[in-house]
Design a protein around this motif. Sequence first.
Motif, PDB file in Angstrom:
ATOM      1  N   ARG A 170       0.886  -1.376   0.025  1.00 18.55           N
ATOM      2  CA  ARG A 170       0.303   0.001  -0.142  1.00 18.55           C
ATOM      3  C   ARG A 170       1.056   0.797  -0.002  1.00 18.55           C
ATOM      4  NH1 ARG A 170      -3.636   0.764   5.014  1.00 18.55           N
ATOM      5  NH2 ARG A 170      -5.061   2.223   3.846  1.00 18.55           N
ATOM      6  N   LEU A 200       2.543   1.328  -3.326  1.00 19.67           N
ATOM      7  CA  LEU A 200       1.719   1.805  -4.323  1.00 19.67           C
ATOM      8  C   LEU A 200       1.526   3.907  -3.799  1.00 19.67           C
ATOM      9  CD1 LEU A 200      -0.821  -0.694  -5.039  1.00 19.67           C
ATOM     10  CD2 LEU A 200       1.157  -0.181  -6.267  1.00 19.67           C
ATOM     11  N   ARG A 252       1.997   7.213  -7.121  1.00 26.13           N
ATOM     12  CA  ARG A 252       0.956   8.696  -7.359  1.00 26.13           C
ATOM     13  C   ARG A 252       1.138   9.539  -6.228  1.00 26.13           C
ATOM     14  NH1 ARG A 252      -3.252   7.689  -2.674  1.00 26.13           N
ATOM     15  NH2 ARG A 252      -2.696   4.759  -2.405  1.00 26.13           N
ATOM     16  N   GLY A 279      -6.069   6.679  -8.472  1.00 26.22           N
ATOM     17  CA  GLY A 279      -5.126   7.190  -7.274  1.00 26.22           C
ATOM     18  C   GLY A 279      -5.102   6.102  -7.153  1.00 26.22           C
ATOM     19  N   PHE A 280      -4.999   4.854  -7.530  1.00 24.93           N
ATOM     20  CA  PHE A 280      -4.262   3.325  -6.883  1.00 24.93           C
ATOM     21  C   PHE A 280      -5.507   3.250  -5.608  1.00 24.93           C
ATOM     22  CE2 PHE A 280      -2.903   1.776 -10.188  1.00 24.93           C
ATOM     23  CZ  PHE A 280      -1.344   2.883 -10.895  1.00 24.93           C
ATOM     24  N   ALA A 281      -6.301   4.058  -5.114  1.00 23.51           N
ATOM     25  CA  ALA A 281      -7.338   4.455  -3.812  1.00 23.51           C
ATOM     26  C   ALA A 281      -8.306   3.852  -3.093  1.00 23.51           C
ATOM     27  CB  ALA A 281      -6.381   5.398  -2.851  1.00 23.51           C
ATOM     28  N   GLU A 313      -8.756   4.156  -0.211  1.00 23.43           N
ATOM     29  CA  GLU A 313      -9.186   5.466   1.077  1.00 23.43           C
ATOM     30  C   GLU A 313      -9.867   6.808   0.126  1.00 23.43           C
ATOM     31  OE1 GLU A 313      -5.360   5.636   0.478  1.00 23.43           O
ATOM     32  OE2 GLU A 313      -5.115   3.592   1.203  1.00 23.43           O
TER      33      GLU A 313
END
Lengths: 204, 204
Positions: free
Chosen positions: A27, A30, A34, B110-112, B115
């Motif tokens: 996590r 990654l 970004r 955002g790869f998230a 979140e």
Amino acid sequence: MAFPEPLERLIRALERFPGVGARSAERMALHILRSPREEVADLAISLRDARLETVRCSRCRNVSLQELCPICADPERDARLVCVVEGPREVEKMESSGAFHGLYHVLLEGFAPREGASPEADALAALHARVSADGVEEVVLATAPDREGEGAALLVAEHLHGLPVRLTRLARGVPVGSRLEYLHGEILAEAFRGRCSLPAKEKP
Amino acid sequence: MAFPEPLERLIRALERFPGVGARSAERMALHILRSPREEVADLAISLRDARLETVRCSRCRNVSLQELCPICADPERDARLVCVVEGPREVEKMESSGAFHGLYHVLLEGFAPREGASPEADALAALHARVSADGVEEVVLATAPDREGEGAALLVAEHLHGLPVRLTRLARGVPVGSRLEYLHGEILAEAFRGRCSLPAKEKP
């Protein structure tokens, strides 16, 4: 398929942090991909700076920028009083309490009492030398009131055995501001054992 | 007293990681101070390399070293099949299952997803363009079976509305290898709703 090599390498590097497992490292990595480039560069620089610019204070072994840390270098501090703590976090905490005006001795070479590190022989030898030579009158053992901390305190006491110095430790009892109903029984038991007389009331 | 400035700066930089609070950042920073210099340099370099050397695949938007990622560049993969996933971790997972031989589309800029990031407009526009132009026959929605994932899947479905493409999603049910007693009621409810007939037994 695995992640591209630079990403895999970063994940491996992040996994070395204490308490960071494979998934957290992934996590975090990654997140890096970004993040703005400047932020990543800033982190990389901060890492190196922190590692290269800090040293251990030659007297108290706390983390420091100078050979002698600001506390040890402060002539206002009472050098007859030495408080033995586990790491830099405890020094910070003690300082913020404003209750202590002596000097410190940071015990654990590895800064990691909770991760199995124990006081290193040279930290103990350095304390012995300080106490023997610097006119120290009292050593306050302020290690944590748990098994590792007790063990560390015992080691220190053994090492200082025979030196003409007063050994004390922090008081144990009910923490100020707490409610008894939420406290662990062992805390109350210790507070009972250590109960003390109230000063006699003055007559009006 | 606070920590020396380079240490404080490192702590602030580490706090930017998702899921890393003030105390964890402090522990990580103190870990850095007692790590070998080469290890710290290695981490700093890994950070920059990972950030600077990786790009997003121009086709599927997965993290990649080349303009076109190895999966998209592989002529053996079935380009008529596109699996829409939330991030690079899901691509890795799908690949390790060995069950899918089409291409991917990584949804979340955002790869998230966990979140609070949502699929960005250009990830959706890019998918629309791919499906319109590249002869895609089926889009498998493989977002997570939770609220965010469902929301993302809905967005994708809306964006692809009207295009001559088959939209599917992963089957829902009891996970293979699990024991029913440990499963959440909602999983069982979904498996009940989706129950299917056994094939008729052949007579011996």
